[in-house]
Motif scaffolding. Structure first.
Motif, PDB file in Angstrom:
ATOM      1  N   GLY A   1      39.072  52.156  36.678  1.00 22.60           N
ATOM      2  CA  GLY A   1      38.872  51.921  35.249  1.00 22.60           C
ATOM      3  C   GLY A   1      39.461  50.628  34.730  1.00 22.60           C
ATOM      4  N   LYS A   2      39.956  49.777  35.627  1.00 23.23           N
ATOM      5  CA  LYS A   2      40.591  48.523  35.195  1.00 23.23           C
ATOM      6  C   LYS A   2      39.566  47.400  35.103  1.00 23.23           C
ATOM      7  N   THR A   3      39.896  46.381  34.308  1.00 25.66           N
ATOM      8  CA  THR A   3      39.063  45.188  34.190  1.00 25.66           C
ATOM      9  C   THR A   3      39.753  44.057  34.942  1.00 25.66           C
ATOM     10  N   SER A   4      39.017  43.387  35.805  1.00 26.68           N
ATOM     11  CA  SER A   4      39.624  42.307  36.598  1.00 26.68           C
ATOM     12  C   SER A   4      38.577  41.270  36.968  1.00 26.68           C
ATOM     13  N   GLN A   5      39.015  40.193  37.576  1.00 28.55           N
ATOM     14  CA  GLN A   5      38.108  39.148  38.068  1.00 28.55           C
ATOM     15  C   GLN A   5      38.059  39.255  39.584  1.00 28.55           C
ATOM     16  N   LYS A   6      36.883  39.547  40.120  1.00 29.23           N
ATOM     17  CA  LYS A   6      36.716  39.628  41.577  1.00 29.23           C
ATOM     18  C   LYS A   6      36.240  38.276  42.075  1.00 29.23           C
TER      19      LYS A   6
ATOM     20  N   PRO B   1      44.033  37.342  35.660  1.00 26.19           N
ATOM     21  CA  PRO B   1      43.637  36.617  34.446  1.00 26.19           C
ATOM     22  C   PRO B   1      44.081  37.295  33.149  1.00 26.19           C
ATOM     23  N   MET B   2      44.198  38.618  33.159  1.00 30.25           N
ATOM     24  CA  MET B   2      44.579  39.338  31.931  1.00 30.25           C
ATOM     25  C   MET B   2      46.016  38.994  31.514  1.00 30.25           C
ATOM     26  N   GLN B   3      46.883  38.723  32.490  1.00 26.63           N
ATOM     27  CA  GLN B   3      48.274  38.370  32.173  1.00 26.63           C
ATOM     28  C   GLN B   3      48.360  37.010  31.482  1.00 26.63           C
ATOM     29  N   PHE B   4      47.371  36.151  31.719  1.00 26.48           N
ATOM     30  CA  PHE B   4      47.370  34.816  31.120  1.00 26.48           C
ATOM     31  C   PHE B   4      46.476  34.760  29.881  1.00 26.48           C
ATOM     32  N   LYS B   5      46.189  35.933  29.302  1.00 24.59           N
ATOM     33  CA  LYS B   5      45.449  36.080  28.049  1.00 24.59           C
ATOM     34  C   LYS B   5      44.027  35.522  28.114  1.00 24.59           C
ATOM     35  N   ILE B   6      43.385  35.672  29.271  1.00 28.29           N
ATOM     36  CA  ILE B   6      41.955  35.374  29.363  1.00 28.29           C
ATOM     37  C   ILE B   6      41.232  36.627  28.884  1.00 28.29           C
ATOM     38  N   PRO B   7      40.287  36.509  27.940  1.00 28.06           N
ATOM     39  CA  PRO B   7      39.667  37.710  27.357  1.00 28.06           C
ATOM     40  C   PRO B   7      38.903  38.540  28.397  1.00 28.06           C
ATOM     41  N   SER B   8      38.925  39.847  28.199  1.00 30.23           N
ATOM     42  CA  SER B   8      38.331  40.753  29.182  1.00 30.23           C
ATOM     43  C   SER B   8      36.818  40.597  29.275  1.00 30.23           C
ATOM     44  N   TRP B   9      36.172  40.134  28.200  1.00 30.07           N
ATOM     45  CA  TRP B   9      34.717  39.997  28.235  1.00 30.07           C
ATOM     46  C   TRP B   9      34.263  38.846  29.140  1.00 30.07           C
ATOM     47  N   MET B  10      35.199  37.970  29.533  1.00 29.74           N
ATOM     48  CA  MET B  10      34.838  36.864  30.427  1.00 29.74           C
ATOM     49  C   MET B  10      34.914  37.249  31.899  1.00 29.74           C
ATOM     50  N   LEU B  11      35.510  38.395  32.189  1.00 35.16           N
ATOM     51  CA  LEU B  11      35.752  38.755  33.583  1.00 35.16           C
ATOM     52  C   LEU B  11      34.534  39.471  34.173  1.00 35.16           C
TER      53      LEU B  11
END
Length: 192
Positions: free
Chosen positions: A130-135, A111-121
């Motif tokens: 230490g990475k932010t992602s959508q599980k 999702p980060m590559q498609f500019k979805i904000p990190s606070w939504m993940l």
């Protein structure tokens, strides 16, 4: 006698003849076809069940709501995913083409590559890397299991309470939840 009574009873009941059955104020005979028929699907290659991210997705629902069947996908994130993939929100999930399904899976997985904000993940600053992602789906289950194992391994209070099989989030335990706790304890002793 019974047969004659039952026949006369059914014959005299309201709504027995076809005209009486369909009669509503303002209607002439049968109801309009819009009330009679359920959802009609136009496309020939309609799929009633899609397989997406190791999950069966209902093809009859609208795309945004169908995606919420995937664990870790709520309405907000699925709405944004549909918008990033340029998919009409009124479209049914069964009408999606294979390219659109592949695009949805690509957006969900990165999702980060498609500019979805990190606070939504749902996985921010992972303790491992230490990475932010959508599980989602089994990756979410795996992440939760690893978190629990880490808490037990480093002997966190939360991990210990999970291990003991008692309430973790500060609930009162003196009077409530007695049956569940005993059942779990009994299962644990039987396994050993």
């Amino acid at each position: 006698r019974r047969e004659s009574r039952s026949r006369s009873h059914f014959g005299s009941s309201i709504g027995s003849s076809p005209k009486q059955r369909f009669h509503r104020p303002g209607w002439s005979s049968p109801p309009p076809s819009s009330l009679k028929m359920s959802i009609q699907f136009q496309s020939q290659n309609f799929q009633h069940i899609l397989r997406m991210c190791n999950t069966n997705v209902d093809g009859r629902q609208k795309v945004m709501y169908a995606l919420t069947a995937i664990r870790g996908m709520g309405r907000r994130i699925s709405n944004i995913v549909c918008k990033k993939c340029d998919i009409d929100l009124n479209k049914r999930a069964g009408e999606l083409t294979t390219d659109e399904v592949n695009k949805i899976v690509a957006v969900i997985s990165n999702p980060m590559q498609f500019k979805i904000p990190s606070w939504m993940l749902n996985r921010q600053r992972d303790p491992k890397d230490g990475k932010t992602s959508q599980k989602y789906a089994n990756f979410l289950d795996q992440a939760l299991r690893e978190d629990l194992e880490r808490m037990k391994r480093i002997r966190l209070h939360k991990g210990l309470r999970h291990y003991w099989g008692i309430r973790v989030r500060g609930q009162h335990t003196k009077t409530t939840g007695r049956h569940r706790a005993f059942a779990d304890m009994g299962m644990a002793t039987k396994k050993k």
